[in-house]
Design a protein around this motif. Structure first.
Motif, PDB file in Angstrom:
ATOM      1  N   GLU A 168      17.304  48.542  27.733  1.00  0.00           N
ATOM      2  CA  GLU A 168      17.752  49.915  27.956  1.00  0.00           C
ATOM      3  C   GLU A 168      16.601  50.906  27.793  1.00  0.00           C
ATOM      4  N   ARG A 169      15.648  50.566  26.949  1.00  0.00           N
ATOM      5  CA  ARG A 169      14.483  51.420  26.705  1.00  0.00           C
ATOM      6  C   ARG A 169      13.288  51.003  27.556  1.00  0.00           C
ATOM      7  N   GLN A 170      13.506  50.038  28.454  1.00  0.00           N
ATOM      8  CA  GLN A 170      12.456  49.505  29.334  1.00  0.00           C
ATOM      9  C   GLN A 170      11.274  48.970  28.524  1.00  0.00           C
ATOM     10  N   LEU A 171      11.602  48.266  27.445  1.00  0.00           N
ATOM     11  CA  LEU A 171      10.601  47.668  26.580  1.00  0.00           C
ATOM     12  C   LEU A 171      10.659  46.147  26.691  1.00  0.00           C
ATOM     13  N   PRO A 172       9.553  45.478  26.974  1.00  0.00           N
ATOM     14  CA  PRO A 172       9.552  44.023  27.049  1.00  0.00           C
ATOM     15  C   PRO A 172       9.883  43.381  25.698  1.00  0.00           C
ATOM     16  N   THR A 173      10.547  42.236  25.757  1.00  0.00           N
ATOM     17  CA  THR A 173      10.850  41.453  24.564  1.00  0.00           C
ATOM     18  C   THR A 173      10.303  40.046  24.733  1.00  0.00           C
ATOM     19  N   THR A 209      20.622  41.511  30.972  1.00  0.00           N
ATOM     20  CA  THR A 209      19.550  41.502  31.975  1.00  0.00           C
ATOM     21  C   THR A 209      18.364  40.758  31.387  1.00  0.00           C
ATOM     22  N   SER A 210      17.611  40.093  32.251  1.00  0.00           N
ATOM     23  CA  SER A 210      16.376  39.433  31.822  1.00  0.00           C
ATOM     24  C   SER A 210      15.152  40.147  32.383  1.00  0.00           C
ATOM     25  N   ALA A 211      15.354  41.353  32.894  1.00  0.00           N
ATOM     26  CA  ALA A 211      14.271  42.069  33.579  1.00  0.00           C
ATOM     27  C   ALA A 211      13.067  42.310  32.677  1.00  0.00           C
ATOM     28  N   TYR A 212      13.302  42.478  31.371  1.00  0.00           N
ATOM     29  CA  TYR A 212      12.215  42.772  30.447  1.00  0.00           C
ATOM     30  C   TYR A 212      11.962  41.629  29.466  1.00  0.00           C
ATOM     31  N   THR A 213      12.505  40.456  29.764  1.00  0.00           N
ATOM     32  CA  THR A 213      12.355  39.314  28.864  1.00  0.00           C
ATOM     33  C   THR A 213      11.146  38.466  29.230  1.00  0.00           C
ATOM     34  N   TRP A 214      10.345  38.167  28.229  1.00  0.00           N
ATOM     35  CA  TRP A 214       9.245  37.209  28.322  1.00  0.00           C
ATOM     36  C   TRP A 214       9.564  36.044  27.391  1.00  0.00           C
ATOM     37  N   LEU A 215       8.991  34.894  27.661  1.00  0.00           N
ATOM     38  CA  LEU A 215       9.131  33.738  26.784  1.00  0.00           C
ATOM     39  C   LEU A 215       7.809  33.477  26.065  1.00  0.00           C
ATOM     40  N   LYS A 216       7.919  33.199  24.784  1.00  0.00           N
ATOM     41  CA  LYS A 216       6.752  32.859  23.962  1.00  0.00           C
ATOM     42  C   LYS A 216       6.939  31.405  23.534  1.00  0.00           C
ATOM     43  N   CYS A 230       7.891  24.657  32.032  1.00  0.00           N
ATOM     44  CA  CYS A 230       7.770  25.992  32.619  1.00  0.00           C
ATOM     45  C   CYS A 230       8.515  26.123  33.940  1.00  0.00           C
ATOM     46  N   GLU A 231       8.888  25.008  34.534  1.00  0.00           N
ATOM     47  CA  GLU A 231       9.709  25.060  35.749  1.00  0.00           C
ATOM     48  C   GLU A 231      11.167  25.389  35.453  1.00  0.00           C
ATOM     49  N   THR A 232      11.526  25.458  34.170  1.00  0.00           N
ATOM     50  CA  THR A 232      12.906  25.731  33.768  1.00  0.00           C
ATOM     51  C   THR A 232      13.287  27.187  33.969  1.00  0.00           C
ATOM     52  N   SER A 233      12.309  28.074  34.092  1.00  0.00           N
ATOM     53  CA  SER A 233      12.596  29.505  34.200  1.00  0.00           C
ATOM     54  C   SER A 233      11.521  30.187  35.033  1.00  0.00           C
ATOM     55  N   THR A 234      11.903  31.307  35.660  1.00  0.00           N
ATOM     56  CA  THR A 234      10.930  32.144  36.365  1.00  0.00           C
ATOM     57  C   THR A 234      10.420  33.282  35.495  1.00  0.00           C
ATOM     58  N   LEU A 235      10.867  33.340  34.226  1.00  0.00           N
ATOM     59  CA  LEU A 235      10.411  34.403  33.337  1.00  0.00           C
ATOM     60  C   LEU A 235       8.935  34.198  32.994  1.00  0.00           C
ATOM     61  N   PRO A 236       8.190  35.300  32.822  1.00  0.00           N
ATOM     62  CA  PRO A 236       6.785  35.165  32.425  1.00  0.00           C
ATOM     63  C   PRO A 236       6.673  34.555  31.031  1.00  0.00           C
ATOM     64  N   VAL A 237       5.614  33.778  30.834  1.00  0.00           N
ATOM     65  CA  VAL A 237       5.415  33.016  29.606  1.00  0.00           C
ATOM     66  C   VAL A 237       4.075  33.368  28.968  1.00  0.00           C
ATOM     67  N   VAL A 238       4.084  33.484  27.636  1.00  0.00           N
ATOM     68  CA  VAL A 238       2.837  33.453  26.870  1.00  0.00           C
ATOM     69  C   VAL A 238       2.919  32.251  25.947  1.00  0.00           C
ATOM     70  N   LEU A 239       1.785  31.646  25.691  1.00  0.00           N
ATOM     71  CA  LEU A 239       1.730  30.471  24.828  1.00  0.00           C
ATOM     72  C   LEU A 239       1.484  30.903  23.390  1.00  0.00           C
ATOM     73  N   LEU A 240       2.212  30.301  22.450  1.00  0.00           N
ATOM     74  CA  LEU A 240       1.925  30.571  21.050  1.00  0.00           C
ATOM     75  C   LEU A 240       0.950  29.522  20.543  1.00  0.00           C
ATOM     76  N   GLY A 241       0.123  29.930  19.590  1.00  0.00           N
ATOM     77  CA  GLY A 241      -0.922  29.038  19.117  1.00  0.00           C
ATOM     78  C   GLY A 241      -0.412  27.915  18.239  1.00  0.00           C
ATOM     79  N   GLY A 242       0.467  28.257  17.277  1.00  0.00           N
ATOM     80  CA  GLY A 242       0.964  27.247  16.364  1.00  0.00           C
ATOM     81  C   GLY A 242      -0.090  26.814  15.358  1.00  0.00           C
ATOM     82  N   ALA A 243       0.315  25.903  14.486  1.00  0.00           N
ATOM     83  CA  ALA A 243      -0.598  25.413  13.455  1.00  0.00           C
ATOM     84  C   ALA A 243      -1.662  24.513  14.070  1.00  0.00           C
TER      85      ALA A 243
END
Length: 295
Positions: A168-173, A209-216, A230-243
């Motif tokens: 609603e605030r046009q902020l990515p999550t 809506t998924s318009a502002y959703t990213w996957l980490k 990554c073929e499971t979704s068309t949402l943009p992805v960032v990779l997390l580093g992890g331990a």
């Protein structure tokens, strides 16, 4: 820098309004820069009681040291921004370290690591209205799903409504999903290809809506499986580093996993914390520069 950081307590005590003033005058930048990739430094671990790095149980407990490492990392070319909780982001604001940076507020930190209530991952950090008020650029939520814990349903519903409020605030999550499993009393994230794929499918469908959703997303146990994940979704992805392990070889292996996954078409960048802020060899600048080079 140490002297400036040491003065933060006095500034906070005498001029609490300085945080809002610094947020109001901060120079912002486009969420996605000209390079088209994101390199975000993560530092929201302490708020969930996660202070360990390798065999150092309280490595992240020294706030002056952590802030010095963050300021150094943020000063390196190619670093786009930072992900952290309110206390850290406000310290960085007061230090002037967030100019022309992407600022991501961490929203749910209630699932304290190792606690009996760890899966009751309530939203105890930034609210969508806080992120908007402070003129930050995005939010991040952790979505751990335990098939054996009915409380996961409440986390799912709260996450969905938070995604709605951010949109609603046009902020990515940035949604960071995991399938969480308990084996012989030990709880851990399942990084098998099947589990990560399932978590992606669930997370992608949250909200009105998924318009502002990213996957980490984490890199799977077998990095070769990431293409299918990554073929499971068309949402943009960032990779997390992890331990990352405790040797230089472990760190180099992590870089190679990230390098391979970054070639996938939906992957837009990296969000990495402890492995860059507390690298095995102690050279924060070199670790950050190497990660930037992978992009």
């Amino acid at each position: 820098m140490t002297t400036r950081i040491s003065g933060l307590a006095t500034l906070r005590a005498r001029h609490p309004e300085a945080v809002a003033e610094a947020a109001a005058r901060r120079t912002r930048r486009p969420f996605i820069g000209a390079r088209g990739r994101l390199m975000i430094i993560a530092a929201d671990h302490p708020a969930r009681g996660m202070l360990a790095v390798g065999d150092r149980a309280l490595a992240m407990a020294n706030r002056v040291d952590l802030l010095e490492r963050l300021c150094l990392a943020l000063s390196r070319p190619g670093v786009d921004g930072v992900l952290a909780t309110a206390d850290l982001l406000e310290d960085l604001l007061l230090l002037g370290a967030l100019e022309n940076k992407v600022v991501v507020g961490s929203m749910n930190r209630g699932g304290i690591a190792g606690a009996a209530f760890e899966m009751d991952d309530r939203f105890t950090g930034h609210r969508p209205q806080d992120i908007a008020r402070l003129r930050f650029d995005a939010g991040k939520l952790l979505l751990r799903i335990d098939y054996g814990d009915p409380g996961s349903l409440a986390t799912l519903e709260t996450a969905a409504r938070t995604i709605d409020a951010m949109a609603e605030r046009q902020l990515p999550t940035f949604v960071e999903p995991f399938i969480f499993r308990r084996t012989d009393g030990e709880a851990r994230n399942d990084l098998s290809a099947e589990a990560v794929t399932r978590s992606v499918a669930i997370a992608s469908g949250l909200g009105g809506t998924s318009a502002y959703t990213w996957l980490k997303l984490p890199v799977t146990d077998d990095p070769a499986d990431m293409a299918g994940v990554c073929e499971t979704s068309t949402l943009p992805v960032v990779l997390l580093g992890g331990a990352v392990g405790s040797t230089v070889r472990d760190q180099e292996a992590a870089y190679e996993r990230w390098r391979t996954a970054l070639r996938l078409p939906t992957v837009q960048g990296l969000v990495v914390g402890r492995s860059l802020l507390y690298p095995v060899d102690g050279d924060v600048a070199a670790a950050v520069d190497t990660a930037v080079g992978l992009l």
